[in-house]
Design an enzyme around this catalytic site. Structure first.
Site, PDB file in Angstrom:
ATOM      1  N   HIS A 101     -40.463  27.596   9.204  1.00 53.56           N
ATOM      2  CA  HIS A 101     -41.066  26.225   9.215  1.00 53.56           C
ATOM      3  C   HIS A 101     -42.783  26.673   9.500  1.00 53.56           C
ATOM      4  O   HIS A 101     -43.059  27.222  10.559  1.00 53.56           O
ATOM      5  CB  HIS A 101     -40.814  25.130   9.976  1.00 53.56           C
ATOM      6  N   ASN A 134     -34.549  29.047   4.692  1.00 55.40           N
ATOM      7  CA  ASN A 134     -35.700  29.927   4.434  1.00 55.40           C
ATOM      8  C   ASN A 134     -36.492  30.170   5.358  1.00 55.40           C
ATOM      9  O   ASN A 134     -37.723  30.655   5.489  1.00 55.40           O
ATOM     10  CB  ASN A 134     -36.671  29.148   3.336  1.00 55.40           C
ATOM     11  N   TYR A 193     -38.344  15.690  10.550  1.00 52.10           N
ATOM     12  CA  TYR A 193     -38.567  16.107   9.161  1.00 52.10           C
ATOM     13  C   TYR A 193     -38.488  14.402   8.400  1.00 52.10           C
ATOM     14  O   TYR A 193     -38.097  14.304   7.336  1.00 52.10           O
ATOM     15  CB  TYR A 193     -37.269  16.830   8.466  1.00 52.10           C
ATOM     16  N   GLU A 208     -47.282  17.607  14.812  1.00 50.69           N
ATOM     17  CA  GLU A 208     -45.712  18.326  15.304  1.00 50.69           C
ATOM     18  C   GLU A 208     -45.759  19.133  16.600  1.00 50.69           C
ATOM     19  O   GLU A 208     -44.772  19.098  17.209  1.00 50.69           O
ATOM     20  CB  GLU A 208     -45.702  19.483  13.966  1.00 50.69           C
ATOM     21  N   LYS A 259     -36.069  29.123  11.778  1.00 50.81           N
ATOM     22  CA  LYS A 259     -34.916  28.247  11.572  1.00 50.81           C
ATOM     23  C   LYS A 259     -33.531  28.965  12.172  1.00 50.81           C
ATOM     24  O   LYS A 259     -33.569  30.362  12.070  1.00 50.81           O
ATOM     25  CB  LYS A 259     -35.166  27.836  10.342  1.00 50.81           C
TER      26      LYS A 259
HETATM   27  N1  UDP Z   1     -35.991  22.021   1.030  1.00 55.00           N
HETATM   28  C1  UDP Z   1     -34.683  22.090   0.457  1.00 55.00           C
HETATM   29  N2  UDP Z   1     -34.787  21.857  -1.031  1.00 55.00           N
HETATM   30  C2  UDP Z   1     -36.042  21.507  -1.845  1.00 55.00           C
HETATM   31  C3  UDP Z   1     -37.005  21.494  -0.808  1.00 55.00           C
HETATM   32  C4  UDP Z   1     -37.337  21.770   0.343  1.00 55.00           C
HETATM   33  O1  UDP Z   1     -33.811  22.333   1.166  1.00 55.00           O
HETATM   34  O2  UDP Z   1     -35.799  21.492  -2.754  1.00 55.00           O
HETATM   35  C5  UDP Z   1     -36.151  22.384   2.605  1.00 55.00           C
HETATM   36  C6  UDP Z   1     -36.632  23.827   3.026  1.00 55.00           C
HETATM   37  O3  UDP Z   1     -35.880  24.262   4.165  1.00 55.00           O
HETATM   38  C7  UDP Z   1     -38.044  23.579   3.142  1.00 55.00           C
HETATM   39  C8  UDP Z   1     -37.996  22.140   3.787  1.00 55.00           C
HETATM   40  O4  UDP Z   1     -36.766  21.663   3.492  1.00 55.00           O
HETATM   41  O5  UDP Z   1     -38.502  24.542   4.017  1.00 55.00           O
HETATM   42  C9  UDP Z   1     -39.268  21.102   4.026  1.00 55.00           C
HETATM   43  O6  UDP Z   1     -39.667  21.278   2.594  1.00 55.00           O
HETATM   44  P1  UDP Z   1     -41.114  21.512   2.241  1.00 55.00           P
HETATM   45  O7  UDP Z   1     -41.292  20.991   0.910  1.00 55.00           O
HETATM   46  O8  UDP Z   1     -41.897  20.925   3.358  1.00 55.00           O
HETATM   47  O9  UDP Z   1     -41.487  23.192   2.285  1.00 55.00           O
HETATM   48  P2  UDP Z   1     -42.102  23.906   3.370  1.00 55.00           P
HETATM   49  O10 UDP Z   1     -43.322  23.178   3.995  1.00 55.00           O
HETATM   50  O11 UDP Z   1     -41.177  24.125   4.558  1.00 55.00           O
HETATM   51  O12 UDP Z   1     -42.519  25.200   2.649  1.00 55.00           O
HETATM   52 MG    MG Z   2     -43.541  21.293   4.688  1.00 55.24          MG
END
Ligand code: UDP
Ligand code: MG
Length: 140
Positions: free
Chosen positions: A117, A114, A51, A128, A11
């Site tokens: 992805h 974070n 997304y 994807e 990212k």
């Molecule tokens: N995210 C965020 N706030 C939240 C949850 C998720 O900004 O409360 C962002 C974070 O960058 C995350 C992405 O949205 O990686 C997608 O969320 P997901 O729950 O799919 O998490 P991941 O699969 O990336 O662990």
């Molecule tokens: Mg996810």
């Protein structure tokens, strides 16, 4: 189980801090192989398309703004049980909850920024990958 392919992204927070190589090293050391790779800068529309599953979430605006704020590295990773393996190497979504040694524990800046992805299922991995690569770009 068996050999799988999953979709991965480095990212903008991580490309900005020049962490691309360190993150790929962790993926490779964990047994995954990069079989496709592209460095791109998404516009907001592409981030919103990718997304789309999160369109109704309160963090959608922040997430898509962030994901279009700088370059990302899109990758296809291959290996034994690759979907789950990648998620293990990444660590929990919130870096505060991520296990020691994971990418997010070591590099992530916040819940939103974070660093990586990874697809959450084999079905989503296929979707994807198809959204971001053409079949001839998978060279592993
Ligand atoms: N995210 C965020 N706030 C939240 C949850 C998720 O900004 O409360 C962002 C974070 O960058 C995350 C992405 O949205 O990686 C997608 O969320 P997901 O729950 O799919 O998490 P991941 O699969 O990336 O662990
Ligand atoms: Mg996810």
């Amino acid at each position: 189980m068996g050999i799988e392919r999953t979709f991965s992204m480095i990212k903008p927070d991580a490309t900005k801090r020049n962490l691309t190589g360190k993150i790929i090293a962790k993926l490779e050391e964990g047994g995954l192989r990069v079989v496709a790779s592209k460095r791109v800068h998404w516009d907001r529309a592409m981030a919103e398309k990718f997304y789309g599953i999160h369109a109704d979430k309160p963090f959608f605006g922040e997430l898509t703004e962030f994901m279009s704020s700088g370059p990302i590295v899109m990758q296809v990773l291959e290996g034994e049980n690759a979907v789950l393996k990648n998620r293990e190497i990444m660590g929990a979504t919130n870096p505060a909850e991520a296990d020691a040694g994971t990418i997010r524990k070591e590099f992530a800046q916040s819940l939103g920024e974070n660093s990586v992805h990874g697809s959450d299922s084999l079905d989503n991995a296929a979707l994807e990958i198809a959204m971001c690569f053409s079949p001839d770009e998978l060279v592993g």
